[in-house]
Design an enzyme around this catalytic site. Structure first.
Site, short mmCIF file in Angstrom:
data_model
loop_
_atom_site.label_atom_id
_atom_site.label_comp_id
_atom_site.label_asym_id
_atom_site.label_seq_id
_atom_site.Cartn_x
_atom_site.Cartn_y
_atom_site.Cartn_z
N GLU A 151 0.89 -1.37 -0.16
CA GLU A 151 0.14 0.17 0.06
C GLU A 151 0.77 1.27 0.07
OE1 GLU A 151 -3.61 -0.30 2.05
OE2 GLU A 151 -3.85 -2.24 1.88
C1 FAD Z 1 2.65 -9.61 0.42
C2 FAD Z 1 2.37 -8.59 -0.51
C3 FAD Z 1 1.10 -8.39 -0.57
C4 FAD Z 1 0.56 -7.39 -1.58
N1 FAD Z 1 -0.93 -7.39 -1.70
C5 FAD Z 1 -1.19 -6.46 -2.77
C6 FAD Z 1 -2.56 -6.41 -3.21
O1 FAD Z 1 -3.41 -6.97 -2.53
N2 FAD Z 1 -2.76 -5.61 -4.15
C7 FAD Z 1 -1.92 -4.91 -5.07
O2 FAD Z 1 -2.33 -4.39 -5.95
N3 FAD Z 1 -0.55 -5.06 -4.78
C8 FAD Z 1 -0.06 -5.75 -3.57
N4 FAD Z 1 1.34 -5.74 -3.22
C9 FAD Z 1 2.26 -4.97 -4.04
C10 FAD Z 1 2.78 -3.78 -3.31
O3 FAD Z 1 1.74 -2.87 -3.15
C11 FAD Z 1 3.99 -3.43 -4.34
O4 FAD Z 1 4.95 -4.57 -3.79
C12 FAD Z 1 4.68 -2.08 -3.69
O5 FAD Z 1 3.67 -1.10 -3.97
C13 FAD Z 1 5.92 -1.74 -4.17
O6 FAD Z 1 6.04 -2.00 -5.74
P1 FAD Z 1 7.25 -3.05 -6.24
O7 FAD Z 1 7.13 -4.14 -5.51
O8 FAD Z 1 7.02 -2.86 -7.83
O9 FAD Z 1 8.43 -2.11 -5.85
P2 FAD Z 1 9.15 -0.89 -6.68
O10 FAD Z 1 8.36 -0.13 -7.18
O11 FAD Z 1 9.93 -1.56 -7.95
O12 FAD Z 1 10.01 -0.45 -5.86
C14 FAD Z 1 11.57 -0.88 -5.39
C15 FAD Z 1 12.22 0.03 -4.52
O13 FAD Z 1 12.35 1.25 -5.12
C16 FAD Z 1 11.75 2.37 -4.41
N5 FAD Z 1 11.14 3.33 -5.01
C17 FAD Z 1 10.38 3.27 -6.31
N6 FAD Z 1 10.11 4.25 -6.76
C18 FAD Z 1 10.73 5.48 -5.74
C19 FAD Z 1 10.68 6.71 -6.10
N7 FAD Z 1 10.10 7.52 -6.76
N8 FAD Z 1 11.37 7.28 -5.23
C20 FAD Z 1 12.31 6.64 -4.15
N9 FAD Z 1 12.25 5.37 -4.11
C21 FAD Z 1 11.39 4.76 -4.89
C22 FAD Z 1 10.70 1.65 -3.46
O14 FAD Z 1 10.35 2.52 -2.20
C23 FAD Z 1 11.24 0.32 -3.16
O15 FAD Z 1 12.18 0.42 -1.97
C24 FAD Z 1 1.43 -6.77 -2.30
C25 FAD Z 1 3.02 -6.87 -2.08
C26 FAD Z 1 3.39 -7.76 -1.19
C27 FAD Z 1 4.92 -8.15 -1.16
#
Ligand code: FAD
Length: 380
Positions: free
Chosen positions: A363
């Site tokens: 989230e």
């Molecule tokens: C157990 C689990 C349950 C989940 N449940 C749901 C669900 O029910 N529905 C759903 O839609 N999603 C769900 N998610 C997805 C979750 O919301 C995303 O994993 C999260 O938003 C981060 O996206 P990402 O994994 O693609 O990381 P990325 O966006 O690839 O980020 C990787 C890293 O880069 C950093 N980063 C990215 N952009 C920036 C920026 N502009 N400035 C600084 N730092 C940045 C992030 O903070 C992170 O540290 C779930 C994830 C998990 C692991």
């Protein structure tokens, strides 16, 4: 200002506490170990009104405020964060979103089942290439007249195996950027709707997290939420409220680990006295207490803002960011206070430390919360 809880709030908190102790505690270690979804427990939570707490009673909900929701989330999360994530998604992302933005027909058809816990909801926004930057949706929803055809892959979808009602975010007009995104109510089981394999996770291992593969999934036009192009705003609005739930989950993990550490420190002896009598341990407990109280105030302020119909984007981001950070810190210190016992499963705190990590990620990661917070203060 009144920092006292009302009698009703105390009743709700105590009911959640009693339920968590009686129904969630036994078996929580096994469910984590075996990655087992708390099916029976979630059913009972529905019967007790924990799955649609804030929904109007005319749609089968509890008609409660957001403060009540935070109190219940904290108590459930103290014992089982895998159960509380199911509760959080159903309450904040699904029920609230449908009640606020759905049509009357959508509410009658879907919200009534979701608010009572008869059905479970899942929220499908994230994709392999669209996490923090949710505008980069590759899932498409092509307008075919009286229905849409949805194609794409969703990642990390909580409740995906157990839910029967999904809110799926997809692009209808890619040329319009985020203004071309829509949100759809999609029922599981239709042709082309495939739930991928379960993810094997570090924490909240009792919860169901899967990818979704959508191939020519036919969705009736009346299942679109809001006007054409409202989907991205919809997702951001529900996530803003959802962050209050995740903040309360983090708060529960922190306060649960603190309570266990306090108790343990009064029982465990080293160098001829209880470890709580060593200042290094007493100071850890003092730091935990202060951080937890600060997080609780931020959670309550965000919930209060929502209940007062104030803008709560900033307060929910601050609550989520801070509560998640301190949950990670407090649970790590809890393991330290438990020494070797902290490193094994029987004492619960190692699970809490693993569970706390996700609160900094889903989230909106902690970094994304800081973007929301800094943009808000720099705009003022
Ligand atoms: C157990 C689990 C349950 C989940 N449940 C749901 C669900 O029910 N529905 C759903 O839609 N999603 C769900 N998610 C997805 C979750 O919301 C995303 O994993 C999260 O938003 C981060 O996206 P990402 O994994 O693609 O990381 P990325 O966006 O690839 O980020 C990787 C890293 O880069 C950093 N980063 C990215 N952009 C920036 C920026 N502009 N400035 C600084 N730092 C940045 C992030 O903070 C992170 O540290 C779930 C994830 C998990 C692991």
């Amino acid at each position: 200002m009144d920092f006292n809880l009302s009698e009703e709030h105390i009743m709700i908190r105590d009911a959640a506490r009693d339920f968590a102790q009686a129904e969630l505690l036994s078996g929580v270690i096994e469910r984590d170990d075996q990655e087992k979804f708390p099916t029976e427990q979630i059913k009972k939570m529905g019967e007790l009104g924990f799955m649609g707490m804030m929904v109007d009673p005319k749609y089968g909900g509890g008609g409660m405020d957001t403060i009540s929701y935070v109190l219940a989330m904290e108590e459930i999360s103290k014992i089982d964060a895998s159960a509380s994530v199911v509760m959080s998604i159903n309450n904040s992302l699904i029920c609230w979103g449908l009640e606020k933005y759905g049509t009357e027909a959508q509410k009658q058809k879907y919200l009534t089942r979701l608010a009572t816990g008869d059905s479970l909801g899942a929220f499908a926004l994230s994709e392999p290439e669209a996490g923090s930057d949710a505008t980069k949706q590759r899932t498409t929803a092509v307008d075919k007249g009286d229905y849409y055809l949805i194609n794409g892959t969703k990642n990390w979808i909580s409740n995906a195996r157990t839910a029967d009602i999904f809110i799926v975010i997809a692009h209808t007009h890619p040329e319009k950027g985020h203004r071309g995104i829509n949100a759809f109510i999609v029922e599981k089981g239709g042709k082309g709707f495939v739930v991928g394999p379960k993810e094997h996770k570090m924490g909240i291992r009792g919860s169901d997290t899967h990818s979704l593969l959508l191939t020519d999934v036919k969705v009736p036009k009346e299942n679109r939420i809001g006007d054409d192009g409202f989907g991205f705003t919809f997702a951001m609005k529900v996530l803003s409220g959802g962050r209050i739930g995740i903040a309360a989950q983090a708060l529960g993990l922190a306060s649960g680990a603190y309570e266990r550490s306090l108790q343990y420190s009064k029982e465990r002896k080293a160098f001829g006295k209880e470890i709580s009598k060593h200042q290094a341990i007493a100071f850890k407990l003092a730091d935990m207490k202060v951080k937890i109280e600060a997080a609780r105030h931020l959670c309550m302020k965000a919930a209060w803002d929502k209940d007062q119909h104030n803008n709560y984007d900033l307060s929910s981001a601050m609550a989520k960011y801070y509560a998640a950070e301190i949950a990670m810190w407090v649970t790590t210190e809890a393991v330290q206070i438990h020494g070797g016992n902290g490193f094994v499963k029987d004492y619960h705190v190692e699970r809490m430390m693993r569970d706390a990590k996700i609160t900094q990620i889903y989230e909106g990661t902690s970094e994304i919360q800081k973007i929301v917070i800094s943009r808000s203060i720099l705009r003022d």
